[in-house]
Write a protein that holds these residues in place. Structure first.
Motif, PDB file in Angstrom:
ATOM      1  N   VAL A 199       2.543   2.993  -8.455  1.00 30.79           N
ATOM      2  CA  VAL A 199       2.631   3.743  -7.198  1.00 30.79           C
ATOM      3  C   VAL A 199       4.126   3.982  -6.976  1.00 30.79           C
ATOM      4  O   VAL A 199       4.831   3.112  -6.467  1.00 30.79           O
TER       5      VAL A 199
ATOM      6  N   LEU B 164       2.913   1.419   1.814  1.00 34.31           N
ATOM      7  CA  LEU B 164       1.703   1.999   1.243  1.00 34.31           C
ATOM      8  C   LEU B 164       0.628   2.293   2.271  1.00 34.31           C
ATOM      9  O   LEU B 164       0.491   1.587   3.264  1.00 34.31           O
TER      10      LEU B 164
ATOM     11  N   VAL C 125      -3.353   6.640  -3.084  1.00 35.34           N
ATOM     12  CA  VAL C 125      -2.439   5.675  -2.474  1.00 35.34           C
ATOM     13  C   VAL C 125      -1.099   6.379  -2.313  1.00 35.34           C
ATOM     14  O   VAL C 125      -0.560   6.919  -3.280  1.00 35.34           O
TER      15      VAL C 125
ATOM     16  N   ASN D 262       2.942   6.163  -1.131  1.00 33.91           N
ATOM     17  CA  ASN D 262       4.051   5.236  -0.951  1.00 33.91           C
ATOM     18  C   ASN D 262       5.183   5.973  -0.251  1.00 33.91           C
ATOM     19  O   ASN D 262       5.913   6.754  -0.870  1.00 33.91           O
TER      20      ASN D 262
END
Length: 145
Positions: free
Chosen positions: A87, A26, A48, A50
């Motif tokens: 995420v 992340l 965010v 990933n």
């Protein structure tokens, strides 16, 4: 018997290695807090990313600016507080106006345009990420929004 023990040990090592290969990776960026209209509450937005091959979830956010930060989704005009925001592996969690977002509640003070707010993002699997986001004018809209 010795060959069997070696075979079992080799399999255990192989399985342990495979199990550890799947993990989230992340990072956080593109954040901002619009200067709040109210003295005790503000919104927060960020992305965010990933780059890993396993899902994760944002489970909480902390900041010294607010007594509490809550996570919210938006469906049409309805805002709903949630316990986590996913995420996805190889994907993004975008917190943006009109969609998922943070609510910074019970502000210690009203932040001013130009200052930085430190947010610590906490996840189900990954270590926390600390990000500094600028306070922007209330009417601020990032490019592409």
């Amino acid at each position: 018997m010795r060959r069997t023990a070696l075979g079992v040990a080799a399999c255990a090592l192989l399985l342990a290695g495979c199990g550890g290969a799947h993990s989230p990776q992340l990072s956080a960026a593109a954040g901002f807090v619009p200067q709040p209209a109210l003295a005790d509450m503000a919104a927060g937005y960020l992305t965010v990313r990933n780059d890993g091959d396993a899902d994760d979830a944002l489970t909480s956010v902390t900041t010294s600016l607010a007594a509490r930060v809550t996570l919210h989704t938006t469906d049409g005009t309805r805002m709903k507080q949630v316990d986590r925001l996913d995420v996805p592996a190889g994907g993004l969690l975008e917190l943006a106006r009109g969609g998922n977002h943070l609510m910074l509640e019970k502000l210690d003070r009203k932040p001013r345009v130009g200052e930085k707010v430190t947010l610590t993002l906490h996840f189900a699997k990954s270590e926390p990420i600390e990000i500094q986001v600028p306070v922007e004018p209330t009417s601020y809209r990032p490019e592409g929004e």
